[in-house]
Scaffold this motif. Sequence first.
Motif, short mmCIF file in Angstrom:
data_model
loop_
_atom_site.label_atom_id
_atom_site.label_comp_id
_atom_site.label_asym_id
_atom_site.label_seq_id
_atom_site.Cartn_x
_atom_site.Cartn_y
_atom_site.Cartn_z
N ARG A 60 0.85 -1.19 0.00
CA ARG A 60 0.00 0.00 0.00
C ARG A 60 0.88 1.25 0.00
NH1 ARG A 60 0.51 -2.29 4.97
NH2 ARG A 60 1.16 -0.87 6.65
N GLY A 61 0.49 2.22 -0.79
CA GLY A 61 1.16 3.50 -0.77
C GLY A 61 2.51 3.56 -1.44
N LYS A 62 2.97 2.46 -2.01
CA LYS A 62 4.28 2.46 -2.67
C LYS A 62 4.14 2.84 -4.14
CE LYS A 62 5.94 -1.39 0.23
NZ LYS A 62 6.48 -2.77 0.24
N THR A 63 5.17 3.46 -4.67
CA THR A 63 5.27 3.63 -6.11
C THR A 63 5.92 2.36 -6.66
OG1 THR A 63 5.53 6.01 -5.93
CG2 THR A 63 6.29 4.98 -7.97
N ILE A 64 5.27 1.69 -7.60
CA ILE A 64 5.76 0.41 -8.08
C ILE A 64 6.22 0.53 -9.53
CG2 ILE A 64 5.14 -1.98 -8.57
CD1 ILE A 64 3.48 -2.01 -6.11
N LEU A 65 7.45 0.12 -9.77
CA LEU A 65 8.05 0.13 -11.09
C LEU A 65 8.45 -1.29 -11.46
CD1 LEU A 65 10.48 3.16 -10.60
CD2 LEU A 65 8.15 3.22 -11.53
N ARG A 66 8.32 -1.62 -12.72
CA ARG A 66 8.77 -2.93 -13.20
C ARG A 66 9.98 -2.74 -14.10
NH1 ARG A 66 3.28 -6.66 -13.85
NH2 ARG A 66 2.80 -6.61 -11.60
N ILE A 67 11.10 -3.32 -13.66
CA ILE A 67 12.38 -3.09 -14.32
C ILE A 67 13.09 -4.43 -14.48
CG2 ILE A 67 14.62 -1.95 -14.12
CD1 ILE A 67 13.29 0.15 -12.36
N ASP A 68 13.68 -4.64 -15.63
CA ASP A 68 14.48 -5.84 -15.87
C ASP A 68 15.92 -5.55 -15.48
OD1 ASP A 68 15.73 -8.12 -16.70
OD2 ASP A 68 14.90 -8.12 -18.73
N LEU A 69 16.33 -6.01 -14.31
CA LEU A 69 17.67 -5.73 -13.80
C LEU A 69 18.76 -6.53 -14.52
CD1 LEU A 69 16.92 -5.58 -9.96
CD2 LEU A 69 17.13 -3.69 -11.58
N LYS A 70 18.37 -7.39 -15.43
CA LYS A 70 19.36 -8.15 -16.21
C LYS A 70 19.83 -7.38 -17.44
CE LYS A 70 17.44 -12.62 -14.77
NZ LYS A 70 16.80 -13.89 -15.22
N THR A 71 19.22 -6.23 -17.69
CA THR A 71 19.58 -5.43 -18.87
C THR A 71 20.36 -4.18 -18.46
OG1 THR A 71 17.58 -4.07 -18.83
CG2 THR A 71 17.46 -6.22 -19.97
#
Length: 373
Positions: A60-71
């Motif tokens: 709750r309340g978080k800003t959520i980002l989806r990132i490919d850390l393998k790139t």
Amino acid sequence: MTGFPQPLQGKRVLDLSQLYPGPATAATLATFGAAVTKVEPPRGDPAERLFPATYRMLNRGKTILRIDLKTDEGRATLARLLAQSDIVIESFRPGVLDRLGIGADWMHRVQPRLVILSISGYGATGPYKHLPAHDLTVLGVAGYFAAPAELDGGVARPNIRIADALTVHAASLAAFVAMAEADRTGAGQIVDTSIFDATAASTLIMSLTKGDLDSPAETQPQVMADSAIYRCRDGQCMVIATLEDHLWAEFLRLATNEGHPLRGAAFSTRAGRDRDKRRLASLLAEVFASRDREDWELVFAAGRVPVMPVWEGGEALRDPQLRARQAIAVTVQESAEVAYPSFPAVFNGRREGQPDSSAEPGLSRPAAQGSLT
């Protein structure tokens, strides 16, 4: 007096963790004012698919980002986020971030004052360090079942994720300490904690002080017939915990009549009740089986004795003490209400999210939170 404390206001948390302990630790820091950005892999946190309600609660309340850390692009984005962060929380197995080229050394080159809080299954050292872990498997090897709790010494799965919950409290405290140390010294911190460490810290209190754990359960001091759960006539249960003699006497006054075998001198002291635990357990079972749970609730409401009902299902959410303590908070996320447990302390008369006394009893209502994106 001030309201609920916000000592972490201005602090930025980067949450790389998944499932339960890490996200719940980040949520705890948010409770005290920190801004949290959660980085998930392209497919998201597995908890969103497995336990969607829990996922919404813990994030709750978080800003959520989806990132490919393998790139390279993903790592560049991570570096920009780290440069603005005070603490990063990660739950990868030891060595994974190093293999991705984004381990502690790399992070501290990006942000020298950064606190790196690693929450793994078993910690960064030892023979189990590379093993996958979940709450129940850690309970098995961290000693939770080693000290018996019942006369028959049975082993049963706990009803809640005890190891995960212990880890959240330990990791949250470690985060506060590490951030305070970073502020004091200006130097980055690396904190290595684990589900195993947090659980063992609690189980060892019992294991190190209770003598021979390999002896029969009946002989062990923490196993008490008058600290147990008993079934009532209607099949529901009551729990008794009359450790002290004066509480035992009050229990007898309320639950038994003159001349009852439990009122004999043999059971009047702690030593006496521990001398014949099986006989005591049999007599207590007969007493509780003589009435329905509702009847016993009325009996013990008249005195001060630690005998309480065992709530089943939704009864627990209707408990009057739960409501009186405003233990459930509600926030708004994407136009929907999300209920979650308030932080278990009242500061200056205020519970988390409870700005005044006008809210509905039992519910704390923080201001609406930002949307998950």
